[in-house]
Motif scaffolding. Structure first.
Motif, PDB file in Angstrom:
ATOM      1  N   LYS A   1      -5.544 -18.101  19.824  1.00  0.00           N
ATOM      2  CA  LYS A   1      -6.738 -17.716  19.088  1.00  0.00           C
ATOM      3  C   LYS A   1      -6.380 -16.539  18.199  1.00  0.00           C
ATOM      4  N   ALA A   2      -6.705 -16.641  16.926  1.00  0.00           N
ATOM      5  CA  ALA A   2      -6.383 -15.574  15.981  1.00  0.00           C
ATOM      6  C   ALA A   2      -7.380 -15.621  14.832  1.00  0.00           C
ATOM      7  N   TYR A   3      -7.361 -14.574  14.015  1.00  0.00           N
ATOM      8  CA  TYR A   3      -8.276 -14.498  12.875  1.00  0.00           C
ATOM      9  C   TYR A   3      -7.555 -13.833  11.715  1.00  0.00           C
ATOM     10  N   LYS A   4      -8.144 -13.924  10.547  1.00  0.00           N
ATOM     11  CA  LYS A   4      -7.595 -13.268   9.371  1.00  0.00           C
ATOM     12  C   LYS A   4      -7.975 -11.781   9.431  1.00  0.00           C
ATOM     13  N   PRO A   5      -7.007 -10.902   9.600  1.00  0.00           N
ATOM     14  CA  PRO A   5      -7.335  -9.483   9.772  1.00  0.00           C
ATOM     15  C   PRO A   5      -7.475  -8.749   8.448  1.00  0.00           C
ATOM     16  N   LEU A   6      -8.153  -7.637   8.495  1.00  0.00           N
ATOM     17  CA  LEU A   6      -8.157  -6.714   7.361  1.00  0.00           C
ATOM     18  C   LEU A   6      -6.777  -6.071   7.240  1.00  0.00           C
ATOM     19  N   LEU A   7      -6.387  -5.762   6.026  1.00  0.00           N
ATOM     20  CA  LEU A   7      -5.125  -5.040   5.816  1.00  0.00           C
ATOM     21  C   LEU A   7      -5.138  -3.726   6.582  1.00  0.00           C
ATOM     22  N   ALA A   8      -6.275  -3.051   6.602  1.00  0.00           N
ATOM     23  CA  ALA A   8      -6.376  -1.770   7.311  1.00  0.00           C
ATOM     24  C   ALA A   8      -6.071  -1.936   8.797  1.00  0.00           C
ATOM     25  N   GLU A   9      -6.563  -3.012   9.394  1.00  0.00           N
ATOM     26  CA  GLU A   9      -6.303  -3.248  10.814  1.00  0.00           C
ATOM     27  C   GLU A   9      -4.827  -3.542  11.059  1.00  0.00           C
ATOM     28  N   VAL A  10      -4.221  -4.302  10.164  1.00  0.00           N
ATOM     29  CA  VAL A  10      -2.798  -4.598  10.291  1.00  0.00           C
ATOM     30  C   VAL A  10      -1.981  -3.311  10.267  1.00  0.00           C
ATOM     31  N   ILE A  11      -2.284  -2.436   9.330  1.00  0.00           N
ATOM     32  CA  ILE A  11      -1.554  -1.171   9.239  1.00  0.00           C
ATOM     33  C   ILE A  11      -1.750  -0.348  10.502  1.00  0.00           C
ATOM     34  N   ASP A  12      -2.982  -0.260  10.983  1.00  0.00           N
ATOM     35  CA  ASP A  12      -3.241   0.473  12.226  1.00  0.00           C
ATOM     36  C   ASP A  12      -2.389  -0.081  13.367  1.00  0.00           C
ATOM     37  N   SER A  13      -2.382  -1.403  13.498  1.00  0.00           N
ATOM     38  CA  SER A  13      -1.659  -2.038  14.598  1.00  0.00           C
ATOM     39  C   SER A  13      -0.160  -1.822  14.478  1.00  0.00           C
TER      40      SER A  13
ATOM     41  N   VAL B   1      -6.752   1.163   0.148  1.00  0.00           N
ATOM     42  CA  VAL B   1      -6.392   0.995   1.556  1.00  0.00           C
ATOM     43  C   VAL B   1      -5.061   1.684   1.851  1.00  0.00           C
ATOM     44  N   LEU B   2      -4.096   1.527   0.958  1.00  0.00           N
ATOM     45  CA  LEU B   2      -2.798   2.173   1.154  1.00  0.00           C
ATOM     46  C   LEU B   2      -2.960   3.682   1.288  1.00  0.00           C
ATOM     47  N   ASP B   3      -3.790   4.252   0.429  1.00  0.00           N
ATOM     48  CA  ASP B   3      -3.977   5.702   0.456  1.00  0.00           C
ATOM     49  C   ASP B   3      -4.783   6.148   1.673  1.00  0.00           C
ATOM     50  N   ALA B   4      -5.787   5.358   2.050  1.00  0.00           N
ATOM     51  CA  ALA B   4      -6.580   5.704   3.236  1.00  0.00           C
ATOM     52  C   ALA B   4      -5.713   5.710   4.491  1.00  0.00           C
ATOM     53  N   LYS B   5      -4.721   4.848   4.520  1.00  0.00           N
ATOM     54  CA  LYS B   5      -3.836   4.742   5.678  1.00  0.00           C
ATOM     55  C   LYS B   5      -2.551   5.552   5.529  1.00  0.00           C
ATOM     56  N   ASN B   6      -2.393   6.204   4.382  1.00  0.00           N
ATOM     57  CA  ASN B   6      -1.268   7.116   4.171  1.00  0.00           C
ATOM     58  C   ASN B   6       0.086   6.409   4.247  1.00  0.00           C
ATOM     59  N   ILE B   7       0.142   5.174   3.741  1.00  0.00           N
ATOM     60  CA  ILE B   7       1.428   4.469   3.764  1.00  0.00           C
ATOM     61  C   ILE B   7       1.884   4.096   2.342  1.00  0.00           C
ATOM     62  N   ARG B   8       1.305   4.727   1.364  1.00  0.00           N
ATOM     63  CA  ARG B   8       1.665   4.445  -0.028  1.00  0.00           C
ATOM     64  C   ARG B   8       3.186   4.480  -0.290  1.00  0.00           C
ATOM     65  N   PRO B   9       3.922   5.478   0.234  1.00  0.00           N
ATOM     66  CA  PRO B   9       5.367   5.512  -0.040  1.00  0.00           C
ATOM     67  C   PRO B   9       6.119   4.312   0.528  1.00  0.00           C
ATOM     68  N   TYR B  10       5.535   3.648   1.503  1.00  0.00           N
ATOM     69  CA  TYR B  10       6.202   2.518   2.142  1.00  0.00           C
ATOM     70  C   TYR B  10       5.593   1.178   1.751  1.00  0.00           C
ATOM     71  N   ALA B  11       4.857   1.166   0.655  1.00  0.00           N
ATOM     72  CA  ALA B  11       4.255  -0.070   0.171  1.00  0.00           C
ATOM     73  C   ALA B  11       5.061  -0.638  -0.989  1.00  0.00           C
ATOM     74  N   ILE B  12       5.193  -1.950  -1.002  1.00  0.00           N
ATOM     75  CA  ILE B  12       5.734  -2.710  -2.123  1.00  0.00           C
ATOM     76  C   ILE B  12       4.656  -3.717  -2.503  1.00  0.00           C
ATOM     77  N   ILE B  13       4.292  -3.765  -3.762  1.00  0.00           N
ATOM     78  CA  ILE B  13       3.318  -4.759  -4.204  1.00  0.00           C
ATOM     79  C   ILE B  13       4.067  -5.831  -4.978  1.00  0.00           C
ATOM     80  N   GLN B  14       3.921  -7.071  -4.540  1.00  0.00           N
ATOM     81  CA  GLN B  14       4.610  -8.175  -5.182  1.00  0.00           C
ATOM     82  C   GLN B  14       3.582  -9.188  -5.698  1.00  0.00           C
ATOM     83  N   SER B  15       3.995  -9.964  -6.700  1.00  0.00           N
ATOM     84  CA  SER B  15       3.100 -10.992  -7.224  1.00  0.00           C
ATOM     85  C   SER B  15       3.847 -11.943  -8.139  1.00  0.00           C
TER      86      SER B  15
END
Length: 309
Positions: free
Chosen positions: A141-153, A196-210
């Motif tokens: 059983k699983a669900y689509k999580p918020l990015l914020a929850e993923v970072i917290d976890s 979200v990146l800034d709220a979680k303070n992980i901006r330096p460790y983020a890569i945005i791809q597209s």
């Protein structure tokens, strides 16, 4: 292969879920502009070949297997929440209705994430249906999580297990044809993601791809310090793709069959990392590493240990 419903040890995951509604932030290791890994081992959608894609358990499994970067996909809900999902709708191939029933074929693209509040999206089961493309995937059983929850976890897992900080490689799932239907316009998409990146303070460790140059252009214009990766599946060639983008990203990320010795030399000669996707056999991993790529993205991060032997 018979589908077996799998349950992970849940004490840790439940403890994270209980705090996910709270505002949490973390202080990554001190580094204004941390360098990318020397050789980047990325878990595609967490560990898609082993656990339901883009879920918290898949991300934690990838950490357990020693990845240096977690690759994931981002969408925006009707109420402006950033959540993890590859598809812009609930995908009947491997997801179920909240009732646990199959999604009828006629409703295959009915449940569009951008047209539903996150509270509704979360009710769908994203992990209990057998997925024939990934028969080794453990069902749960699983669900689509918020990015914020993923970072917290993830951050809590790293801290609790004494693991080094990882990068977050987040794909903006967008295209010109999808604006206003499947996702907001690029500027809003970028603004919500960076918030979200800034709220979680992980901006330096983020890569945005597209694959969509527009979101990378908007990000580069507004936040040039955030690392970018251009995803490529066409055969236009490096120069034409970079001309279309308008700047040199930190990473050039092509479909792995497009990698050649000339591409390795050209990308690295321009100061970019070359990280191909999605490499799912040990033989191909070894071949690409021998060619000189700077990392790999795989559905099976469990193969990385053998790669390093």
């Amino acid at each position: 292969m018979k589908a077996i419903l799998y349950t992970l040890p849940v004490a840790f995951i439940l403890s994270i879920a209980c705090t996910s509604s709270k505002t949490m932030s973390f202080t990554p290791p001190a580094a204004t502009t941390p360098p990318l890994p020397e050789f980047d081992l990325e878990g595609h959608r967490g560990a898609r070949g082993l656990l339901p894609e883009n879920t918290v358990p898949a991300m934690l499994k990838a950490l357990e297997l020693g990845v240096t970067t977690l690759e994931m996909d981002a969408h925006i809900s009707q109420d402006g929440q950033v959540l993890l999902s590859h598809d812009p709708f609930i995908n009947r191939e491997h997801e179920l209705l909240p009732s646990g029933e199959e999604i009828p074929q006629k409703d295959a693209k009915k449940y569009v994430l951008y047209q539903m509040p996150y509270s509704q999206i979360r009710q769908f089961d994203a992990g209990s249906k057998f997925y024939s493309k990934f028969p080794e995937q453990r069902l749960m059983k699983a669900y689509k999580p918020l990015l914020a929850e993923v970072i917290d976890s993830v951050q809590a897992y790293l801290q609790n297990h004494g693991l080094p900080q990882v990068f977050y490689n987040i794909e903006t799932k967008s295209s010109p044809a999808g604006d206003g239907k499947y996702h907001p316009a690029p500027e809003e998409f970028v603004d919500r993601l960076v918030a979200v990146l800034d709220a979680k303070n992980i901006r330096p460790y983020a890569i945005i791809q597209s694959f969509d140059p527009r979101t990378l252009q908007a990000l580069h214009r507004k936040h040039p310090d955030i690392k970018t990766s251009l995803l490529v599946e066409n055969t236009k060639g490096l120069e034409k793709n970079l001309d279309l983008l308008g700047f040199t990203p930190h990473i050039y990320s092509p479909y792995y069959k497009l990698v050649s010795p000339a591409l390795v030399e050209a990308t690295q000669g321009r100061g970019m990392k070359l990280v191909p996707w999605t490499v799912n056999s040990l033989e191909e991993m070894r071949r690409l590493k021998q060619l000189g790529v700077d990392g790999l993205i795989s559905d099976y991060p469990n193969l990385y240990k053998a790669l390093s032997l």
